[in-house]
Design a protein around this motif. Structure first.
Motif, mmCIF file in Angstrom:
data_model
loop_
_atom_site.group_PDB
_atom_site.id
_atom_site.type_symbol
_atom_site.label_atom_id
_atom_site.label_comp_id
_atom_site.label_asym_id
_atom_site.label_seq_id
_atom_site.Cartn_x
_atom_site.Cartn_y
_atom_site.Cartn_z
ATOM 1 N N ASP A 100 4.679 0.770 -1.876
ATOM 2 C CA ASP A 100 5.340 0.431 -0.799
ATOM 3 C C ASP A 100 6.728 -0.365 -0.875
ATOM 4 O O ASP A 100 6.952 -0.956 -0.406
ATOM 5 N N GLU A 160 0.755 -1.191 0.025
ATOM 6 C CA GLU A 160 -0.083 0.025 -0.011
ATOM 7 C C GLU A 160 0.697 1.351 -0.075
ATOM 8 O O GLU A 160 1.953 1.409 0.715
ATOM 9 N N ASN A 161 0.413 2.254 -0.755
ATOM 10 C CA ASN A 161 1.121 3.559 -0.574
ATOM 11 C C ASN A 161 -0.137 4.626 -0.796
ATOM 12 O O ASN A 161 -0.572 4.854 -1.976
ATOM 13 N N GLY A 162 -0.680 5.152 0.368
ATOM 14 C CA GLY A 162 -1.586 6.063 0.205
ATOM 15 C C GLY A 162 -2.884 5.345 -0.226
ATOM 16 O O GLY A 162 -3.208 4.303 0.368
ATOM 17 N N GLU A 163 -3.557 5.943 -1.282
ATOM 18 C CA GLU A 163 -4.672 5.261 -1.973
ATOM 19 C C GLU A 163 -4.440 4.350 -2.703
ATOM 20 O O GLU A 163 -5.276 3.303 -3.033
ATOM 21 N N VAL A 164 -3.149 4.003 -3.117
ATOM 22 C CA VAL A 164 -2.828 2.915 -4.111
ATOM 23 C C VAL A 164 -2.492 1.643 -3.311
ATOM 24 O O VAL A 164 -1.660 1.747 -2.300
ATOM 25 N N SER A 165 -3.105 0.481 -3.582
ATOM 26 C CA SER A 165 -2.704 -0.779 -2.929
ATOM 27 C C SER A 165 -2.889 -1.754 -4.097
ATOM 28 O O SER A 165 -3.859 -1.766 -5.131
#
Length: 96
Positions: free
Chosen positions: A86, A27-32
């Protein structure tokens, strides 16, 4: 690397991931992205086999250092288009 091939009405769909990322979620903020066994699980493949399969792919999804680096080396993905989620590289390509 783990390689999966699926024939679809639109062509060959290929998913490739490094063994160590299979089953993980990044995950990286809203991106998963979840590297699920259902989508990415397949057979262990050597670099040459993965390269040959990527050359035939209409669509490819790649996760992990080795998988994405190979796609870059083989000219299927430009390094500038790789996402880092991530700390894990992820790339896709579509051949039309």
């Amino acid at each position: 690397m783990i390689l999966t091939e699926r024939e679809t009405p639109k062509g060959l769909l290929v998913s490739v991931c490094d063994r160590d990322v299979l089953g993980e979620t990044f995950e990286n903020g809203e991106v998963s992205i979840t590297v699920s066994e259902e989508f990415y699980g397949g057979e262990e493949a050597e670099t040459a086999e993965v390269a040959t399969t990527l050359a035939r792919a209409s669509v490819a999804n790649l996760v992990g250092e080795r998988a994405v680096s190979l796609a870059i080396e083989e000219g299927h993905v430009e390094e500038a288009n790789v996402l880092e989620i991530d700390g894990t590289p992820h790339a896709q390509f579509l051949r039309m």
